[in-house]
Design a protein around this motif. Structure first.
Motif, PDB file in Angstrom:
ATOM      1  N   UNK A 172      35.995  44.304  54.732  1.00 28.29           N
ATOM      2  CA  UNK A 172      36.539  43.256  53.868  1.00 28.29           C
ATOM      3  C   UNK A 172      36.893  43.826  52.500  1.00 28.29           C
ATOM      4  N   UNK A 173      36.005  44.657  51.935  1.00 26.08           N
ATOM      5  CA  UNK A 173      36.255  45.249  50.623  1.00 26.08           C
ATOM      6  C   UNK A 173      37.531  46.083  50.630  1.00 26.08           C
ATOM      7  N   UNK A 174      37.767  46.804  51.703  1.00 32.38           N
ATOM      8  CA  UNK A 174      38.972  47.621  51.793  1.00 32.38           C
ATOM      9  C   UNK A 174      40.217  46.754  51.950  1.00 32.38           C
ATOM     10  N   UNK A 175      40.077  45.606  52.613  1.00 35.89           N
ATOM     11  CA  UNK A 175      41.227  44.725  52.845  1.00 35.89           C
ATOM     12  C   UNK A 175      41.624  43.986  51.578  1.00 35.89           C
ATOM     13  N   UNK A 176      40.671  43.684  50.710  1.00 35.41           N
ATOM     14  CA  UNK A 176      40.962  42.904  49.503  1.00 35.41           C
ATOM     15  C   UNK A 176      40.303  43.565  48.284  1.00 35.41           C
ATOM     16  N   UNK A 177      40.847  44.678  47.834  1.00 35.18           N
ATOM     17  CA  UNK A 177      40.226  45.377  46.712  1.00 35.18           C
ATOM     18  C   UNK A 177      40.283  44.552  45.432  1.00 35.18           C
ATOM     19  N   UNK A 178      39.261  44.703  44.608  1.00 36.68           N
ATOM     20  CA  UNK A 178      39.246  43.980  43.341  1.00 36.68           C
ATOM     21  C   UNK A 178      39.555  44.913  42.181  1.00 36.68           C
ATOM     22  N   UNK A 179      40.115  46.061  42.508  1.00 37.83           N
ATOM     23  CA  UNK A 179      40.478  47.008  41.462  1.00 37.83           C
ATOM     24  C   UNK A 179      41.716  47.790  41.893  1.00 37.83           C
ATOM     25  N   UNK A 180      42.301  48.460  40.939  1.00 37.15           N
ATOM     26  CA  UNK A 180      43.512  49.245  41.167  1.00 37.15           C
ATOM     27  C   UNK A 180      43.203  50.693  40.826  1.00 37.15           C
ATOM     28  N   UNK A 181      43.634  51.607  41.647  1.00 32.17           N
ATOM     29  CA  UNK A 181      43.419  53.023  41.395  1.00 32.17           C
ATOM     30  C   UNK A 181      44.488  53.513  40.427  1.00 32.17           C
ATOM     31  N   UNK A 182      44.078  54.262  39.416  1.00 29.98           N
ATOM     32  CA  UNK A 182      45.024  54.848  38.467  1.00 29.98           C
ATOM     33  C   UNK A 182      44.783  56.348  38.380  1.00 29.98           C
TER      34      UNK A 182
END
Length: 140
Positions: free
Chosen positions: A9-19
């Motif tokens: 679930x965490x991978x399907x709906x991440x709550x952060x963006x990779x920069x």
């Protein structure tokens, strides 16, 4: 088993963006030293903490700017029901969000084009490629 479900679930709906960011070797070495000494778990932990501290220092300015520009803060989800209700009311949406805007998969490009006049997102926009293309000139 529950942990595996949560991870999926965490991978399907991440709550952060990779920069990605570039740092000088000396700054990077100083961060690594603090990690090695146990002040931070890793480089990312240090960088997140530094960013949060800076945002906290600038909190009043950010709050005034959000209010002045009438941004919503956080998550805004636009689904078919929302957009059909806007269309039925003859409304065109001007979406302004600091955070995440998610246009649901049940929204087709024609409905998005008919109901969304503009989208300004400081953060991230999640939408199907066809919907993004339909709104390309309206995304700021």
């Amino acid at each position: 088993m529950a942990d595996k479900d949560r991870t999926a679930r965490d991978k399907a709906a991440p709550d952060s963006e990779k920069i990605t960011l570039n740092l000088g070797y000396v700054d990077l070495g100083r961060i690594d030293l603090l990690v090695q000494e146990g002040f931070y778990a890793n480089r990312s932990d240090f960088i997140r903490t530094a960013i949060r501290n800076q945002l906290s220092r600038e909190g009043e300015v950010v709050a005034r700017t959000i209010e002045r520009h009438t941004f919503d803060l956080g998550l805004r989800v636009l689904d078919r029901a929302d957009l059909e209700a806007a269309r039925a009311a003859g409304a065109r949406l001007h979406v302004k969000v600091i955070g995440l805007v998610r246009i649901s998969a049940d929204v087709d490009p024609d409905l998005a084009r008919e109901t969304i006049a503009s989208i300004t997102v400081l953060g991230s926009l999640q939408a199907d490629a066809a919907v993004r293309a339909a709104l390309a000139e309206r995304i700021h």
